[in-house]
Design a protein around this motif. Sequence first.
Motif, PDB file in Angstrom:
ATOM      1  N   VAL A   1     -45.487 -18.718  30.804  1.00 55.45           N
ATOM      2  CA  VAL A   1     -44.945 -19.555  31.879  1.00 55.45           C
ATOM      3  C   VAL A   1     -44.448 -18.689  33.023  1.00 55.45           C
ATOM      4  O   VAL A   1     -44.727 -18.958  34.205  1.00 55.45           O
ATOM      5  N   ASN A   2     -43.717 -17.622  32.712  1.00 55.89           N
ATOM      6  CA  ASN A   2     -43.181 -16.766  33.765  1.00 55.89           C
ATOM      7  C   ASN A   2     -44.275 -16.068  34.555  1.00 55.89           C
ATOM      8  O   ASN A   2     -44.164 -15.901  35.774  1.00 55.89           O
ATOM      9  N   ALA A   3     -45.332 -15.645  33.871  1.00 53.33           N
ATOM     10  CA  ALA A   3     -46.434 -15.002  34.585  1.00 53.33           C
ATOM     11  C   ALA A   3     -47.039 -15.959  35.607  1.00 53.33           C
ATOM     12  O   ALA A   3     -47.294 -15.586  36.769  1.00 53.33           O
ATOM     13  N   GLY A   4     -47.235 -17.207  35.201  1.00 52.99           N
ATOM     14  CA  GLY A   4     -47.775 -18.193  36.128  1.00 52.99           C
ATOM     15  C   GLY A   4     -46.837 -18.493  37.274  1.00 52.99           C
ATOM     16  O   GLY A   4     -47.259 -18.613  38.439  1.00 52.99           O
ATOM     17  N   ARG A   5     -45.545 -18.618  36.960  1.00 53.93           N
ATOM     18  CA  ARG A   5     -44.571 -18.912  38.016  1.00 53.93           C
ATOM     19  C   ARG A   5     -44.440 -17.745  38.998  1.00 53.93           C
ATOM     20  O   ARG A   5     -44.237 -17.964  40.200  1.00 53.93           O
ATOM     21  N   THR A   6     -44.516 -16.525  38.516  1.00 55.49           N
ATOM     22  CA  THR A   6     -44.426 -15.362  39.410  1.00 55.49           C
ATOM     23  C   THR A   6     -45.595 -15.330  40.374  1.00 55.49           C
ATOM     24  O   THR A   6     -45.429 -15.055  41.573  1.00 55.49           O
ATOM     25  N   ALA A   7     -46.800 -15.600  39.862  1.00 56.79           N
ATOM     26  CA  ALA A   7     -47.966 -15.666  40.751  1.00 56.79           C
ATOM     27  C   ALA A   7     -47.804 -16.784  41.770  1.00 56.79           C
ATOM     28  O   ALA A   7     -48.090 -16.612  42.969  1.00 56.79           O
ATOM     29  N   LEU A   8     -47.311 -17.934  41.318  1.00 55.47           N
ATOM     30  CA  LEU A   8     -47.094 -19.060  42.220  1.00 55.47           C
ATOM     31  C   LEU A   8     -46.035 -18.728  43.262  1.00 55.47           C
ATOM     32  O   LEU A   8     -46.131 -19.167  44.422  1.00 55.47           O
ATOM     33  N   LEU A   9     -45.031 -17.954  42.877  1.00 55.72           N
ATOM     34  CA  LEU A   9     -43.950 -17.616  43.805  1.00 55.72           C
ATOM     35  C   LEU A   9     -44.469 -16.815  44.999  1.00 55.72           C
ATOM     36  O   LEU A   9     -44.011 -17.010  46.129  1.00 55.72           O
ATOM     37  N   VAL A  10     -45.399 -15.918  44.783  1.00 53.42           N
ATOM     38  CA  VAL A  10     -45.960 -15.155  45.900  1.00 53.42           C
ATOM     39  C   VAL A  10     -46.640 -16.101  46.879  1.00 53.42           C
ATOM     40  O   VAL A  10     -46.490 -15.971  48.107  1.00 53.42           O
ATOM     41  N   GLU A  11     -47.372 -17.093  46.376  1.00 55.71           N
ATOM     42  CA  GLU A  11     -47.990 -18.101  47.247  1.00 55.71           C
ATOM     43  C   GLU A  11     -46.908 -18.909  47.974  1.00 55.71           C
ATOM     44  O   GLU A  11     -47.012 -19.150  49.187  1.00 55.71           O
ATOM     45  N   ALA A  12     -45.860 -19.313  47.259  1.00 57.63           N
ATOM     46  CA  ALA A  12     -44.801 -20.116  47.874  1.00 57.63           C
ATOM     47  C   ALA A  12     -44.050 -19.335  48.944  1.00 57.63           C
ATOM     48  O   ALA A  12     -43.689 -19.891  49.994  1.00 57.63           O
ATOM     49  N   MET A  13     -43.816 -18.061  48.705  1.00 55.77           N
ATOM     50  CA  MET A  13     -43.044 -17.243  49.645  1.00 55.77           C
ATOM     51  C   MET A  13     -43.838 -16.884  50.890  1.00 55.77           C
ATOM     52  O   MET A  13     -43.260 -16.581  51.934  1.00 55.77           O
ATOM     53  N   THR A  14     -45.139 -16.900  50.795  1.00 55.01           N
ATOM     54  CA  THR A  14     -45.950 -16.435  51.919  1.00 55.01           C
ATOM     55  C   THR A  14     -46.642 -17.558  52.682  1.00 55.01           C
ATOM     56  O   THR A  14     -46.762 -17.502  53.907  1.00 55.01           O
ATOM     57  N   ARG A  15     -47.104 -18.599  51.960  1.00 59.53           N
ATOM     58  CA  ARG A  15     -47.919 -19.624  52.625  1.00 59.53           C
ATOM     59  C   ARG A  15     -47.504 -21.055  52.328  1.00 59.53           C
ATOM     60  O   ARG A  15     -47.767 -21.954  53.137  1.00 59.53           O
ATOM     61  N   SER A  16     -46.873 -21.305  51.182  1.00 64.88           N
ATOM     62  CA  SER A  16     -46.627 -22.687  50.753  1.00 64.88           C
ATOM     63  C   SER A  16     -45.193 -22.874  50.276  1.00 64.88           C
ATOM     64  O   SER A  16     -44.928 -23.043  49.083  1.00 64.88           O
TER      65      SER A  16
ATOM     66  N   GLU B   1     -43.338 -25.322  50.201  1.00 63.31           N
ATOM     67  CA  GLU B   1     -43.100 -26.573  49.492  1.00 63.31           C
ATOM     68  C   GLU B   1     -43.218 -26.409  47.981  1.00 63.31           C
ATOM     69  O   GLU B   1     -42.792 -27.285  47.211  1.00 63.31           O
ATOM     70  N   LEU B   2     -43.740 -25.267  47.526  1.00 62.13           N
ATOM     71  CA  LEU B   2     -43.888 -25.000  46.093  1.00 62.13           C
ATOM     72  C   LEU B   2     -42.736 -24.174  45.513  1.00 62.13           C
ATOM     73  O   LEU B   2     -42.787 -23.761  44.358  1.00 62.13           O
ATOM     74  N   LEU B   3     -41.700 -23.963  46.306  1.00 59.67           N
ATOM     75  CA  LEU B   3     -40.636 -23.055  45.862  1.00 59.67           C
ATOM     76  C   LEU B   3     -39.902 -23.541  44.617  1.00 59.67           C
ATOM     77  O   LEU B   3     -39.487 -22.721  43.790  1.00 59.67           O
ATOM     78  N   LEU B   4     -39.729 -24.844  44.456  1.00 58.39           N
ATOM     79  CA  LEU B   4     -38.982 -25.313  43.282  1.00 58.39           C
ATOM     80  C   LEU B   4     -39.707 -24.971  41.980  1.00 58.39           C
ATOM     81  O   LEU B   4     -39.113 -24.303  41.118  1.00 58.39           O
ATOM     82  N   PRO B   5     -40.956 -25.353  41.773  1.00 55.50           N
ATOM     83  CA  PRO B   5     -41.611 -24.939  40.528  1.00 55.50           C
ATOM     84  C   PRO B   5     -41.826 -23.432  40.454  1.00 55.50           C
ATOM     85  O   PRO B   5     -41.801 -22.850  39.363  1.00 55.50           O
TER      86      PRO B   5
END
Length: 318
Positions: free
Chosen positions: A201-216, A218-222
Amino acid sequence: MIEIGQRVAVSVPGSTGNVGPGYDSLGLALGHYDDLAVTVTDGGLEFELHGEGSGTVPRTAEHLVVRAMRATLRAAGVDRLPGLRLEATNRIPHGRGMGSSASAVVAGVLAANALLPADRALDARQLLQVAAAMEGHPDNVAPSLYGGLVISWSEDSGYRSAPVAVHEEIVPVVAIPDYEVPTRLARSLLPASVPHHDASVNAGRTALLVEAMTRSPELLLPATEDRLHQPYRASAMGPSARLMDALRRRGLPAMISGAGPTVLVLAHGADRAAEAEASVAELVVDDDGAAPVSWRVLRLRVDGQGAKLKRHPQQIQG
């Protein structure tokens, strides 16, 4: 080699490590600064310290800035520390998970390097090695050095870091409590192993966080969900854990800043930042903890440049 009268000044941003799921691998530079000026003298150490921690830090060679300067000079092949006058104004709170020790290390490393002749000065990667070795990991020193969101890792050849530009609408809001949690204590609470599912779960969330911090954003909560460190540390910072959980239930991407106990919200825009500030004010009044806690709430910005160094013309000693 290092001449009496040389003077340098450096302003270093604070930082938050981990950034939710990015345990020991992500760091973010925060627009809250410690300022340092160093002058080379003809002997001894002098200190003029103001602000956070000024009454408790040592005024000796054990001061963290002095230790960082010595480590940098040794890395450049200089064994003798010259006489120094240190003037510091500290704004980053100590023991709160906002990178105060990393800021001091970075300030000392950059100041010492600036005093060296050009042919002896360390390059950017060498400076990272010295600073990260003193901290034991790069996730706080790297953003203080480079600014922005920084991804860090280690290789056989040493520490590496890759800065990433942060989306302009992300606004950090910090709630700083009046109690401290030593980083050593926070690390001691972590288990030697975690369930495979939690790691996944953390590996997926960390990858998602880079997307949220740079381009999206709106995805910061998950993207800021964490299962590796925050649940295990909650017992050492009950008021902060309760505040974080309550903010997340309201849809705000809250996390523990670094090793805590500061709570950080990465708000998407000014309106959400104002909502975070109002929510903190409301929730801390309703907290059912055993002891009352006082909170200081600051709306900051992401520092995109990192530490700023200024060299002064050499002063002639009269």
